[in-house]
Design a protein around this motif. Structure first.
Motif, PDB file in Angstrom:
ATOM      1  N   THR A  79      -6.660  96.305   3.506  1.00  0.00           N
ATOM      2  CA  THR A  79      -5.724  95.839   4.475  1.00  0.00           C
ATOM      3  C   THR A  79      -5.808  96.987   5.536  1.00  0.00           C
ATOM      4  N   LEU A  80      -5.126  96.472   6.684  1.00  0.00           N
ATOM      5  CA  LEU A  80      -5.252  97.388   7.966  1.00  0.00           C
ATOM      6  C   LEU A  80      -4.664  98.643   7.519  1.00  0.00           C
ATOM      7  N   ASN A  81      -3.328  98.888   6.991  1.00  0.00           N
ATOM      8  CA  ASN A  81      -3.063 100.149   6.662  1.00  0.00           C
ATOM      9  C   ASN A  81      -3.963 101.035   5.986  1.00  0.00           C
ATOM     10  N   GLU A  82      -4.545 100.296   5.069  1.00  0.00           N
ATOM     11  CA  GLU A  82      -5.686 100.835   4.071  1.00  0.00           C
ATOM     12  C   GLU A  82      -6.963 101.422   4.822  1.00  0.00           C
ATOM     13  N   ARG A  83      -7.299 100.644   5.883  1.00  0.00           N
ATOM     14  CA  ARG A  83      -8.145 100.932   6.831  1.00  0.00           C
ATOM     15  C   ARG A  83      -7.783 102.197   7.475  1.00  0.00           C
ATOM     16  N   GLY A  84      -6.521 102.512   7.866  1.00  0.00           N
ATOM     17  CA  GLY A  84      -6.232 103.528   8.467  1.00  0.00           C
ATOM     18  C   GLY A  84      -6.324 104.800   7.710  1.00  0.00           C
ATOM     19  N   VAL A  85      -5.768 104.602   6.450  1.00  0.00           N
ATOM     20  CA  VAL A  85      -5.841 105.590   5.383  1.00  0.00           C
ATOM     21  C   VAL A  85      -7.523 106.171   5.173  1.00  0.00           C
ATOM     22  N   ARG A  86      -8.385 105.008   5.158  1.00  0.00           N
ATOM     23  CA  ARG A  86      -9.804 105.317   4.979  1.00  0.00           C
ATOM     24  C   ARG A  86     -10.322 106.161   6.198  1.00  0.00           C
ATOM     25  N   TYR A  87      -9.771 105.840   7.422  1.00  0.00           N
ATOM     26  CA  TYR A  87     -10.211 106.470   8.631  1.00  0.00           C
ATOM     27  C   TYR A  87      -9.730 108.068   8.618  1.00  0.00           C
ATOM     28  N   VAL A  88      -8.600 108.238   8.081  1.00  0.00           N
ATOM     29  CA  VAL A  88      -8.226 109.643   7.953  1.00  0.00           C
ATOM     30  C   VAL A  88      -9.068 110.302   6.961  1.00  0.00           C
ATOM     31  N   ARG A  89      -9.160 109.606   5.733  1.00  0.00           N
ATOM     32  CA  ARG A  89     -10.103 110.143   4.697  1.00  0.00           C
ATOM     33  C   ARG A  89     -11.653 110.530   5.153  1.00  0.00           C
ATOM     34  N   PHE A  90     -11.996 109.541   6.021  1.00  0.00           N
ATOM     35  CA  PHE A  90     -13.187 109.910   6.401  1.00  0.00           C
ATOM     36  C   PHE A  90     -13.299 111.032   7.263  1.00  0.00           C
ATOM     37  N   ALA A  91     -12.268 111.309   8.142  1.00  0.00           N
ATOM     38  CA  ALA A  91     -12.337 112.543   9.021  1.00  0.00           C
ATOM     39  C   ALA A  91     -12.186 113.708   8.145  1.00  0.00           C
ATOM     40  N   ARG A  92     -11.312 113.522   7.115  1.00  0.00           N
ATOM     41  CA  ARG A  92     -11.343 114.955   5.999  1.00  0.00           C
ATOM     42  C   ARG A  92     -12.524 115.108   5.369  1.00  0.00           C
ATOM     43  N   GLU A  93     -13.206 114.034   4.856  1.00  0.00           N
ATOM     44  CA  GLU A  93     -14.416 114.249   4.199  1.00  0.00           C
ATOM     45  C   GLU A  93     -15.576 114.915   4.807  1.00  0.00           C
ATOM     46  N   HIS A  94     -15.527 114.265   6.344  1.00  0.00           N
ATOM     47  CA  HIS A  94     -16.852 114.281   7.345  1.00  0.00           C
ATOM     48  C   HIS A  94     -16.420 115.016   8.417  1.00  0.00           C
ATOM     49  N   PRO A  95     -15.709 116.089   8.404  1.00  0.00           N
ATOM     50  CA  PRO A  95     -15.247 116.630   9.550  1.00  0.00           C
ATOM     51  C   PRO A  95     -16.366 117.007  11.079  1.00  0.00           C
ATOM     52  N   ALA A  96     -17.472 117.358  10.435  1.00  0.00           N
ATOM     53  CA  ALA A  96     -18.420 117.581  11.493  1.00  0.00           C
ATOM     54  C   ALA A  96     -18.809 116.168  12.152  1.00  0.00           C
ATOM     55  N   HIS A  97     -19.184 115.299  11.372  1.00  0.00           N
ATOM     56  CA  HIS A  97     -19.675 113.850  11.990  1.00  0.00           C
ATOM     57  C   HIS A  97     -18.280 113.444  12.951  1.00  0.00           C
ATOM     58  N   PHE A  98     -17.263 113.616  12.306  1.00  0.00           N
ATOM     59  CA  PHE A  98     -16.037 113.240  13.216  1.00  0.00           C
ATOM     60  C   PHE A  98     -15.818 113.902  14.632  1.00  0.00           C
ATOM     61  N   GLN A  99     -16.001 115.108  14.419  1.00  0.00           N
ATOM     62  CA  GLN A  99     -16.155 115.879  15.717  1.00  0.00           C
ATOM     63  C   GLN A  99     -17.184 115.299  16.669  1.00  0.00           C
ATOM     64  N   VAL A 100     -18.374 114.966  16.272  1.00  0.00           N
ATOM     65  CA  VAL A 100     -19.387 114.591  16.990  1.00  0.00           C
ATOM     66  C   VAL A 100     -19.125 113.019  17.342  1.00  0.00           C
ATOM     67  N   MET A 101     -18.874 112.246  16.684  1.00  0.00           N
ATOM     68  CA  MET A 101     -18.793 110.965  17.013  1.00  0.00           C
ATOM     69  C   MET A 101     -18.058 110.419  18.209  1.00  0.00           C
ATOM     70  N   PHE A 102     -17.055 111.100  18.070  1.00  0.00           N
ATOM     71  CA  PHE A 102     -16.292 110.799  19.151  1.00  0.00           C
ATOM     72  C   PHE A 102     -16.219 111.578  20.700  1.00  0.00           C
ATOM     73  N   ARG A 103     -17.385 112.096  20.816  1.00  0.00           N
ATOM     74  CA  ARG A 103     -17.579 112.903  21.986  1.00  0.00           C
ATOM     75  C   ARG A 103     -18.835 112.236  22.452  1.00  0.00           C
ATOM     76  N   PRO A 104     -18.694 111.092  23.301  1.00  0.00           N
ATOM     77  CA  PRO A 104     -19.936 110.533  23.966  1.00  0.00           C
ATOM     78  C   PRO A 104     -20.963 111.544  24.871  1.00  0.00           C
ATOM     79  N   GLU A 105     -20.218 112.415  25.457  1.00  0.00           N
ATOM     80  CA  GLU A 105     -20.921 113.205  26.184  1.00  0.00           C
ATOM     81  C   GLU A 105     -21.841 114.091  25.460  1.00  0.00           C
TER      82      GLU A 105
END
Length: 191
Positions: A79-105
């Motif tokens: 579901t859309l809501n569970e995709r949001g939960v997976r989004y949050v879980r991904f950020a918690r489990e992969h904080p370094a990836h998350f920091q870099v992914m959304f910094r296009p510079e």
């Protein structure tokens, strides 16, 4: 006996990526140095450049890997809501990836691996809202993405510690997403 040491690294690329992720998670992407990563991996200072060319190449590889892992995590949600939960879980489990992914510079925007991984992640995000009525779907997608990304960012930066208390962040996110998308919106192909 020769004073030169012979060294063989089974997977230098992975070793450098792993060390880089540790540095980013601890000190942020600005603290990355190929020379330091080579020292940590026990190889010559020039060895990482064979795989990444430079610091930007390394950060691009981290972002590409992150987007691939991110798409994998999103694809599993019904579901859309569970995709949001997976989004949050991904950020918690992969904080370094998350920091870099959304910094296009930080990365090379024309890198083929990065472009493919980003496209797959974008498709996974879009699939989450595909069951919504066409009118307003784009805005709903922006709202869902903003909620998940904002929540994940606030969580990682420690800004939700007080408001969350001892509550599970994923459960709190489910509650918040339920306010916006009451029925959870099933994604195509889910039962």
């Amino acid at each position: 006996m020769s004073s030169e040491r012979t060294y063989h690294h089974g997977d230098l690329r992975r070793a450098v990526l792993t060390a880089a992720l540790d540095v980013v998670a601890t000190d942020g992407p600005g603290a990355l140095s190929l020379r330091d990563l080579a020292r940590r991996a026990g190889v010559s200072h020039a060895a990482p450049a064979h795989h990444f060319k430079d610091r930007t190449g390394l950060l691009t590889a981290i972002a590409a890997e992150g987007y691939t892992l991110f798409a994998d995590a999103l694809d599993e949600a019904p579901t859309l809501n569970e995709r949001g939960v997976r989004y949050v879980r991904f950020a918690r489990e992969h904080p370094a990836h998350f920091q870099v992914m959304f910094r296009p510079e930080l990365h090379r925007p024309d890198d083929p691996d990065l472009l493919a991984a980003k496209a797959r992640a974008a498709d996974s995000l879009r699939a989450g809202v595909s069951a919504l009525p066409a009118e307003g779907r784009a805005d709903a997608g922006i709202a869902a993405w903003s909620l998940a990304h904002g929540f994940a960012t606030l969580l990682l930066s420690g800004n939700l510690s007080g408001p969350l208390g001892t509550r599970d962040p994923e459960e709190v996110f489910r509650s918040l997403a339920g306010l916006l998308f009451a029925d959870g919106v099933r994604t195509p192909g889910s039962s």
